[in-house]
Design a protein around this motif. Structure first.
Motif, short mmCIF file in Angstrom:
data_model
loop_
_atom_site.label_atom_id
_atom_site.label_comp_id
_atom_site.label_asym_id
_atom_site.label_seq_id
_atom_site.Cartn_x
_atom_site.Cartn_y
_atom_site.Cartn_z
N ALA A 70 32.81 -14.81 4.10
CA ALA A 70 32.39 -13.41 3.86
C ALA A 70 31.70 -12.77 5.06
O ALA A 70 31.97 -11.61 5.40
N ILE B 174 32.77 -9.10 6.55
CA ILE B 174 31.94 -7.90 6.37
C ILE B 174 31.50 -7.35 7.73
O ILE B 174 31.49 -6.14 7.96
N TYR C 209 26.40 -11.77 1.37
CA TYR C 209 26.39 -10.33 1.69
C TYR C 209 25.09 -9.90 2.38
O TYR C 209 25.06 -8.94 3.17
N VAL D 283 26.08 -2.53 -2.31
CA VAL D 283 26.43 -3.84 -2.88
C VAL D 283 26.36 -3.77 -4.40
O VAL D 283 25.38 -3.28 -4.95
N ILE E 115 30.55 -3.49 -1.11
CA ILE E 115 30.65 -4.95 -1.28
C ILE E 115 30.46 -5.27 -2.76
O ILE E 115 29.42 -5.00 -3.33
N VAL F 142 30.56 -8.18 -5.83
CA VAL F 142 30.31 -9.63 -5.88
C VAL F 142 30.32 -10.12 -7.33
O VAL F 142 29.75 -9.48 -8.20
#
Ligand SMILES: Nc1ncnc2c1ncn2[C@@H]1O[C@H](COP(=O)(O)OP(=O)(O)OP(=O)(O)O)[C@@H](O)[C@H]1O
Length: 627
Positions: free
Chosen positions: A148, A152, A172, A280, A324, A326
């Motif tokens: 990840a 990112i 993240y 996020v 993002i 998750v």
């Protein structure tokens, strides 16, 4: 081992008789009709329940002794460290490493941890952040972090999916802290943007206060005490005016909160997120639920919207942000949402990154309702979200005996830190009362409690003052308590995805963990459905004489070892069944009559080979005959 009743029935070939004799000699158990190759084995499982393997059953030695003279060329695959490097290489990075658990009170040795890259410095993180990671005790990135972080940092929108407890939070946080806040990469001319009006650079949304505060603690751990003000919590239940004052005074770069509170403060004009670079959505499948719809809509419309841009256009036109998403489970509803919320998002998993377009739709199958043909499409999301080291059981009891069965389960497994799930908040108090009456320190955790009560309860659970935390789904999502060694379902989860999230509260980051589902007789079919959908064995068990007695119906997988089958498939099969074990398997190449026969350890259907990520084909003669 408990003595099984009675002798077996007639068997077919000599080889099978030999196998079964050696097994019977070791296990003293009853063999059912060979045609079904199933055996009812009553075995006592001690708290440090070693999973069944050929070695632990003593099969290999007997096998070799009695088969020395056999024409079969026996090739013993030893996946221990002594195995030739070529074989270990076939596991890729799944070799067994001992690492210390970070942040755990007792430094738990994790025998096999889900780590890929050798160090965080390989991931392109700034020096200051690497120093902070070192201070915080993080040395090796997990698989999902290794995949990840670089993705990112390259600017992609992503959906991060990896099993519970595999380190998705840092996956993240690290790229975000590389770009915003005091640890970020310095600009080429080496000076920071001093004097620039500090806007909010990252908004992190979590479905529960507990998870929101847990993420804040993870950020503060990395920032260090002098920079704690860079992150601000905006969770519901806390004092809103104090939160607004802190926003004004501290001008944090990162805010972490629950959807309702973030939307409320944003609507009041006290949260300026137009130039926000990161949004996020943690536990994104939970954030999609109806009760968050309004708030999520506002957050998605405002965070990172270029000033003056019309949000009705496509995301790429108006959002200057990276989105993002998750979760350990990514049902198809998340894929659909991600395609509209992100700009060409990628799916990031433990060892691979792929375009979201390539993901097949597979939503959660509600196990309580008859399902359509989609049932055969096992909920991949749930399967990939379960930590591999978990052991699963179910225990049948009467409704009024469930709590007492929970008590006996806790004692039988000598569990120190237990999370018990129930579906209705009203029942939690009664369960706690019954446990306390029997001398077990328990506490309830749910959304109707005040903020202080919830945080106090969690604190006592984390430090071991409370042994059993009785809770419901939402307040436990994402909860990270490293020491949790047992999860008990006092009520059945509604589908395999909820089962996976509950189960994932234990077995964090490669540790061992046990999941016991306590159900009534009429609910056993639900457990069987879960077992089939998740592709995991959930054998029946009972708690007697202070022990967990598991009834293994060992469906011996006749591992049809095709002449050309990949060697790493066999070792990967064992590695995935027993990631923390040096499993051994004796492979016989000889064809006994018309089939290659090998009885091996209990199997999981459709095990994904961690080396080539393909399903390992396992045909069970038993199942074929049974059909
Ligand atoms: N690279 C690492 N090395 C050691 N410990 C780590 C590492 N990454 C994360 N951890 C620890 O592992 C635990 C689990 O991490 P985290 O909560 O992020 O998992 P998760 O995948 O988000 O779980 P869930 O799906 O349940 O939310 C945390 O205590 C975290 O501090």
């Amino acid at each position: 081992m408990g003595q099984g009743p009675g002798a077996g029935r007639c068997l077919s070939s000599k080889l099978e008789i030999l196998y079964l004799k050696s097994f019977s000699a070791i296990l003293g158990c009853q063999w059912k009709v060979w045609g079904q190759t199933s055996v009812r084995l009553v075995s006592q499982v001690s708290p440090d329940n070693e999973p069944l393997t050929l070695a632990s059953l003593g099969f290999k030695s007997d096998f070799e002794k009695t088969n020395k003279s056999k024409a079969n060329k026996i090739e013993r695959l030893d996946v221990s460290d002594e195995a030739p490097k070529s074989k270990l290489r076939s596991f890729g990075s799944n070799s067994i490493k001992a690492v210390k658990a970070v942040g755990a009170k007792k430094s738990l040795e994790i025998e096999s941890a889900p780590f890929a890259a050798k160090s965080f410095s390989e991931l392109g993180l700034p020096p200051l952040l690497l120093d902070r990671l070192d201070v915080a005790g993080f040395t090796v990135p997990t698989d999902v972090q290794s995949a990840a972080v670089p993705t990112i940092l390259k600017g992609h929108d992503v959906v991060i999916q990896s099993y519970t407890g595999s380190g998705k939070t840092l996956a993240y946080l690290l790229p975000i802290l590389s770009e915003v806040g005091p640890l970020k990469k310095k600009s080429p001319n080496g000076e920071g943007e001093s004097g620039k009006k500090k806007e909010i650079d990252a908004v992190i949304v979590a479905p529960s206060r507990e998870l929101g505060m847990q993420i804040v603690r993870e950020v503060e751990k990395l920032l260090g005490p002098e920079d704690k003000k860079v992150v601000q919590q905006l969770v519901g239940g806390a004092n809103r005016s104090r939160q607004e004052e802190a926003l004004k005074k501290n001008k944090p770069a990162i805010v972490v909160g629950t959807p309702g509170r973030i939307a409320e403060i944003s609507a009041a004009g006290k949260l300026h997120t137009h130039s926000c670079r990161f949004l996020v959505l943690d536990e994104v499948d939970e954030l999609l639920s109806f009760n968050f719809r309004e708030d999520m809509h506002r957050i998605l419309e405002h965070v990172g919207r270029k000033s003056g841009a019309d949000p009705r256009g496509s995301i790429a036109k108006w959002a200057a942000r990276q989105t993002i998403m998750v979760s350990a489970t990514v049902p198809y509803s998340v894929i659909r949402a991600a395609r509209s919320w992100g700009s060409d998002p990628l799916l990031v998993q433990a060892k691979k990154v792929m375009p979201l377009e390539s993901v097949a739709p597979s939503g959660p199958v509600n196990i309580l309702k008859p399902t359509s043909g989609s049932e055969s499409m096992r909920t991949q999301a749930a399967l990939q979200s379960l930590p591999p080291a978990l052991k699963h059981y179910h225990c049948v009891t009467k409704l009024q005996h469930k709590v007492d069965t929970l008590r006996r389960c806790v004692h039988a497994l000598d569990a120190k830190s237990v999370i018990a799930f129930m579906n209705h908040t009203k029942q939690l108090k009664d369960a706690v009362f019954k446990l306390e009456a029997r001398g077990i320190v328990a506490a309830e955790l749910h959304g109707d409690l005040g903020k202080l009560a919830r945080s106090t309860t969690l604190k006592k659970f984390r430090n071991g003052e409370v042994r059993v935390l009785v809770t419901n789904e939402l307040s436990a999502r994402g909860l990270d308590v490293a020491e949790c060694d047992l999860v008990v379902n006092l009520d059945l989860p509604t589908d395999s995805i909820h089962y996976a999230h509950r189960a994932g509260r234990t077995g964090r980051l490669g540790r061992k963990g046990t999941v016991v589902t306590i159900c009534e007789e009429p609910e056993v079919f639900v457990v069987k459905k879960l077992q089939k959908q998740l592709g995991i064995p959930i054998p029946a068990c009972e708690f007697t004489e202070g022990k967990l007695n598991a009834f293994f119906r060992l469906l011996f997988a006749l591992l049809i070892v095709y002449p050309g089958s990949k060697q790493h498939h066999q070792t990967s099969l064992l590695q995935s069944l027993y990631p923390d074990k040096r499993a051994e398997i004796a492979i016989t190449r000889k064809v006994a009559k018309d089939m290659v026969v090998e009885m091996t350890v209990p199997f999981q259907r459709g095990v994904l080979c961690p080396t080539c990520h393909r399903r390992i084909d396992i045909a069970t003669e038993a199942d074929e005959m049974r059909r």
